[in-house]
Design an enzyme around this catalytic site. Structure first.
Site, PDB file in Angstrom:
ATOM      1  CG  ASP A   1       1.740  -5.927   4.544  1.00 26.13           C
ATOM      2  OD1 ASP A   1       0.568  -5.300   4.023  1.00 26.13           O
ATOM      3  OD2 ASP A   1       2.196  -6.054   5.625  1.00 26.13           O
TER       4      ASP A   1
ATOM      5  CG  ASP B   1       0.431   2.120   4.310  1.00 26.14           C
ATOM      6  OD1 ASP B   1       1.905   2.786   4.540  1.00 26.14           O
ATOM      7  OD2 ASP B   1      -0.578   2.183   4.304  1.00 26.14           O
TER       8      ASP B   1
ATOM      9  CG  ASP C   1      -1.563  -3.054   1.215  1.00 26.36           C
ATOM     10  OD1 ASP C   1      -2.225  -2.298   2.414  1.00 26.36           O
ATOM     11  OD2 ASP C   1      -0.785  -3.823   1.976  1.00 26.36           O
TER      12      ASP C   1
END
Length: 223
Positions: free
Chosen positions: A161, A11, A9
């Protein structure tokens, strides 16, 4: 099991977008009719899943695509100032050295990601960037990556996250490593049962080594 690729991922996993994210969300609050977020509210929101946050905000589902589009555009204005989290860059270099295919799967704009990679001398680390416009359809982006690169699900690890990253990995039947330095706190991530939860970037090496017994890993991590 031999691991061929590690997908990340963007961001909150590679890029430290925490402060920029909430600054932009608050800038857009009046325009899209949701309340601004202070530090107390932020702590509360972090205890919720991505879907629960949207429900809590009471924003119309029809507005979500427009908010996402504006958010990505606003982030593009700040992308030049964003940095990788901690020693992510050193970890990526070691994974690349070991021959893994490294990719980014993100709901951000591909141009934003590529500008960030170029500004932080990370372009050479990644074999591809796959971006999609959907907030909750990341598993479909992952599935396209698997098909385009002829990967089996058991050859690929996904690193992210948020709780939605875990859900996407499970739908695509990938092994999931959650990172505790992004948006969702460790306790919430644990509820969604990732395969691994790491608290510092260098712990990714240990987790991946545990999943891939066909590659040698250096004992001494660079300090």
């Amino acid at each position: 099991m031999a691991i061929k690729a590690v997908l990340f991922d963007f961001d909150g996993t590679i890029a430290d977008t925490h402060d920029a994210f909430f600054a932009i969300i608050n800038r857009l609050a009046d325009e899209f009719g949701y309340p601004a977020v202070d530090q107390v509210e932020l702590a509360r929101l972090k205890q919720l899943s991505s879907a629960e946050i949207i429900k809590y905000s009471q924003v119309s589902p029809f507005k979500i695509p427009f908010i996402l589009k504006r958010f990505k555009k606003e982030l593009g204005k700040e992308i030049k100032d964003l940095k990788p989290y901690g020693d992510v860059k050193e970890v990526l270099a070691l994974l690349k050295q070991k021959g893994y295919v490294l990719g980014i799967v993100t709901s951000n704009l591909g141009d934003n990601v590529r500008i960030f990679l170029r500004n932080n001398d990370l372009e050479q680390m990644f074999d591809f960037v796959k971006a999609g416009t959907t907030l909750f359809g990341k598993n479909r982006i992952i599935n396209r990556v698997l098909k385009e690169h002829n990967f089996r699900a058991d050859e690929v690890i996904y690193v992210g996250d948020e709780t939605r990253d875990i859900s996407a990995a499970k739908k695509s039947r990938l092994t999931m490593i959650s990172v505790a330095w992004g948006f969702s706190p460790p306790a919430i991530l644990q509820e969604y049962e990732p395969d691994f939860l790491v608290h510092q970037p260098k712990e990714l090496l240990t987790a991946i080594a545990a999943l891939d017994n066909h590659r040698w890993y250096p004992v001494n991590y660079p300090r």
